[in-house]
Design a protein around this motif. Structure first.
Motif, PDB file in Angstrom:
ATOM      1  N   ASP A 101      96.119  53.395 -64.733  1.00 44.57           N
ATOM      2  CA  ASP A 101      97.025  53.573 -63.304  1.00 44.57           C
ATOM      3  C   ASP A 101      96.993  52.478 -63.065  1.00 44.57           C
ATOM      4  N   LEU A 102      96.943  51.488 -62.621  1.00 45.60           N
ATOM      5  CA  LEU A 102      97.719  49.826 -62.382  1.00 45.60           C
ATOM      6  C   LEU A 102      98.140  48.650 -63.229  1.00 45.60           C
ATOM      7  N   VAL A 103      99.537  48.678 -63.976  1.00 47.40           N
ATOM      8  CA  VAL A 103      99.342  47.641 -64.544  1.00 47.40           C
ATOM      9  C   VAL A 103     100.439  46.225 -64.053  1.00 47.40           C
ATOM     10  N   LEU A 104      99.923  45.654 -64.654  1.00 53.88           N
ATOM     11  CA  LEU A 104     100.557  44.459 -64.182  1.00 53.88           C
ATOM     12  C   LEU A 104     100.858  44.005 -65.610  1.00 53.88           C
ATOM     13  N   GLY A 105     102.256  43.106 -65.005  1.00 53.02           N
ATOM     14  CA  GLY A 105     102.876  42.312 -65.905  1.00 53.02           C
ATOM     15  C   GLY A 105     102.346  40.183 -66.074  1.00 53.02           C
ATOM     16  N   ARG A 106     101.466  40.464 -67.178  1.00 50.32           N
ATOM     17  CA  ARG A 106     101.293  38.818 -67.704  1.00 50.32           C
ATOM     18  C   ARG A 106     102.484  37.786 -67.872  1.00 50.32           C
ATOM     19  N   ARG A 107     102.677  36.900 -67.023  1.00 48.20           N
ATOM     20  CA  ARG A 107     104.354  36.414 -67.049  1.00 48.20           C
ATOM     21  C   ARG A 107     104.262  35.484 -68.380  1.00 48.20           C
ATOM     22  N   ARG A 108     104.947  34.974 -68.681  1.00 45.69           N
ATOM     23  CA  ARG A 108     105.287  34.798 -70.222  1.00 45.69           C
ATOM     24  C   ARG A 108     106.800  33.765 -69.724  1.00 45.69           C
ATOM     25  N   ARG A 109     106.274  32.246 -69.832  1.00 47.80           N
ATOM     26  CA  ARG A 109     107.472  31.981 -69.489  1.00 47.80           C
ATOM     27  C   ARG A 109     108.718  31.522 -70.173  1.00 47.80           C
ATOM     28  N   THR A 110     109.998  31.576 -69.816  1.00 50.49           N
ATOM     29  CA  THR A 110     111.082  31.343 -70.520  1.00 50.49           C
ATOM     30  C   THR A 110     111.734  29.990 -70.865  1.00 50.49           C
ATOM     31  N   VAL A 111     111.206  29.337 -69.942  1.00 56.96           N
ATOM     32  CA  VAL A 111     111.090  28.273 -70.387  1.00 56.96           C
ATOM     33  C   VAL A 111     110.091  26.798 -69.443  1.00 56.96           C
ATOM     34  N   ARG A 112     109.808  25.709 -70.120  1.00 59.19           N
ATOM     35  CA  ARG A 112     108.954  24.482 -68.988  1.00 59.19           C
ATOM     36  C   ARG A 112     108.674  24.884 -68.754  1.00 59.19           C
ATOM     37  N   GLY A 113     109.693  24.345 -67.585  1.00 59.13           N
ATOM     38  CA  GLY A 113     109.540  24.438 -66.433  1.00 59.13           C
ATOM     39  C   GLY A 113     109.577  25.577 -65.052  1.00 59.13           C
ATOM     40  N   MET A 144     104.431  41.497 -60.577  1.00 58.09           N
ATOM     41  CA  MET A 144     105.269  42.584 -61.290  1.00 58.09           C
ATOM     42  C   MET A 144     104.302  43.749 -61.696  1.00 58.09           C
ATOM     43  N   ARG A 145     104.297  44.841 -60.503  1.00 58.77           N
ATOM     44  CA  ARG A 145     103.229  45.837 -61.140  1.00 58.77           C
ATOM     45  C   ARG A 145     103.175  46.691 -61.061  1.00 58.77           C
ATOM     46  N   ALA A 146     103.350  47.525 -61.642  1.00 62.49           N
ATOM     47  CA  ALA A 146     103.563  49.821 -61.282  1.00 62.49           C
ATOM     48  C   ALA A 146     101.750  50.465 -60.552  1.00 62.49           C
ATOM     49  N   ALA A 147     102.160  51.464 -59.755  1.00 58.06           N
ATOM     50  CA  ALA A 147     100.829  51.760 -59.773  1.00 58.06           C
ATOM     51  C   ALA A 147     101.479  53.367 -58.949  1.00 58.06           C
ATOM     52  N   ARG A 148     100.338  54.484 -58.807  1.00 54.15           N
ATOM     53  CA  ARG A 148     101.171  55.865 -58.638  1.00 54.15           C
ATOM     54  C   ARG A 148     100.870  55.351 -56.553  1.00 54.15           C
ATOM     55  N   ARG A 149     101.594  55.607 -55.760  1.00 52.76           N
ATOM     56  CA  ARG A 149     101.893  55.354 -54.283  1.00 52.76           C
ATOM     57  C   ARG A 149     100.933  55.982 -53.358  1.00 52.76           C
ATOM     58  N   THR A 150     100.608  57.398 -54.184  1.00 53.51           N
ATOM     59  CA  THR A 150      99.568  57.818 -53.254  1.00 53.51           C
ATOM     60  C   THR A 150      97.893  57.164 -53.774  1.00 53.51           C
ATOM     61  N   ALA A 151      97.796  56.575 -54.643  1.00 51.33           N
ATOM     62  CA  ALA A 151      96.599  56.250 -55.146  1.00 51.33           C
ATOM     63  C   ALA A 151      96.351  54.934 -54.183  1.00 51.33           C
ATOM     64  N   LEU A 152      97.655  53.771 -54.434  1.00 45.95           N
ATOM     65  CA  LEU A 152      98.516  52.830 -53.417  1.00 45.95           C
ATOM     66  C   LEU A 152      97.709  52.615 -52.313  1.00 45.95           C
ATOM     67  N   LEU A 153      97.654  54.035 -51.446  1.00 47.83           N
ATOM     68  CA  LEU A 153      97.582  54.231 -50.192  1.00 47.83           C
ATOM     69  C   LEU A 153      95.678  54.332 -50.051  1.00 47.83           C
ATOM     70  N   GLY A 154      95.895  55.228 -51.084  1.00 48.37           N
ATOM     71  CA  GLY A 154      94.224  55.352 -51.214  1.00 48.37           C
ATOM     72  C   GLY A 154      93.584  54.736 -51.251  1.00 48.37           C
ATOM     73  N   LEU A 155      93.888  53.124 -51.398  1.00 53.00           N
ATOM     74  CA  LEU A 155      92.808  51.753 -52.126  1.00 53.00           C
ATOM     75  C   LEU A 155      92.786  51.010 -50.253  1.00 53.00           C
ATOM     76  N   ASP A 156      93.537  51.259 -49.531  1.00 54.38           N
ATOM     77  CA  ASP A 156      93.341  51.055 -47.774  1.00 54.38           C
ATOM     78  C   ASP A 156      93.101  49.795 -48.092  1.00 54.38           C
ATOM     79  N   LEU A 157      94.221  48.475 -48.459  1.00 53.62           N
ATOM     80  CA  LEU A 157      93.822  47.460 -48.558  1.00 53.62           C
ATOM     81  C   LEU A 157      94.045  46.559 -47.118  1.00 53.62           C
ATOM     82  N   THR A 158      93.929  46.138 -46.973  1.00 55.62           N
ATOM     83  CA  THR A 158      93.764  45.950 -45.602  1.00 55.62           C
ATOM     84  C   THR A 158      94.049  43.815 -45.908  1.00 55.62           C
ATOM     85  N   ASP A 159      94.555  43.126 -46.514  1.00 55.66           N
ATOM     86  CA  ASP A 159      94.600  42.006 -46.401  1.00 55.66           C
ATOM     87  C   ASP A 159      95.928  42.101 -46.249  1.00 55.66           C
ATOM     88  N   ARG A 160      96.735  40.677 -45.243  1.00 54.42           N
ATOM     89  CA  ARG A 160      97.608  41.130 -45.139  1.00 54.42           C
ATOM     90  C   ARG A 160      98.975  39.878 -45.984  1.00 54.42           C
TER      91      ARG A 160
END
Length: 221
Positions: A101-113, A144-160
């Protein structure tokens, strides 16, 4: 069509590469958070939809982009060139197939810096707290993440502010969502630009403060 939301503040130097890497089947929505370097004009020149967001804050930009989206599935990504939009299918496909339902990209560095140590440590700390609080097996609060739009709106996120990404995961976990993590490449920002969060200790501290406030106020059911 899948919409990809790109919160943006003064990323004119990075946008040409970022927008040229958007895969077929995706529509770029640049949520411009008061840029003064012509980012909005660059975005329009590369065919992106631009949403002007006068309220300052990462969450304000991200949520305005979400509200402007119309596709069933939406993705989020940074506009600074550190993430490759060519990898958007990695986060979107599990949502498309119904595996998550929600997928997040786990960051893997391509270079040390590519990812300063103060930012990696702060991210690891917050991810550990999140795992204990929610039971969601995440190691990175990846942008980087993905989900369904209507479901995300339904979470009623308030932090800005910078707590928005964490609030999304906490509320998704509370709602019983299947939250998954996939690896994505993470490289240096575009030349001549600096991150508002990971680029400075002060920026990272501000993000940790905002996320700490979300952790104190959100309760996972």
């Amino acid at each position: 069509m899948t919409d990809v939301i790109l919160p943006c503040l003064d990323e004119a130097a990075a946008l040409p590469w970022v927008l040229s890497r958007i895969p077929p089947g995706y529509r770029a929505i640049v949520a411009d958070n008061g840029s003064t370097d012509g980012s909005a004009d660059v975005a329009r020149a590369y065919g992106a939809t631009v949403v002007d967001v006068p309220q300052r804050g990462f969450g304000a930009a991200a949520h305005a982009g979400l509200r402007a989206a119309s596709a069933d599935i939406v993705c989020f990504a940074d506009a600074d060139g550190s993430l490759d939009p060519a990898e958007l299918d990695r986060v979107a496909d599990p949502v498309r197939t119904g595996a998550a339902d929600l997928v997040l990209g786990r960051r893997r560095r391509t270079v040390r810096g590519a990812w300063p140590v103060h930012a990696r440590c702060a991210n690891a700390f917050l991810a550990a707290v999140l795992r204990r609080r929610s039971g969601v097996p995440l190691h990175d609060l990846g942008p980087m993440r993905a989900a369904r739009r209507t479901a995300l709106l339904g979470l009623d996120l308030t932090d800005r502010r910078f707590g928005y990404p964490l609030e999304m995961v906490l509320r998704a976990a509370s709602a019983g969502w299947r939250v998954h993590e996939v690896d994505v490449r993470y490289g240096p920002r575009a030349a001549g630009t600096r991150s508002k969060v990971t680029g400075t200790v002060r920026g990272t501290a501000r993000a940790v403060r905002d996320m700490g406030r979300v952790l104190r106020t959100e309760t996972v059911q």
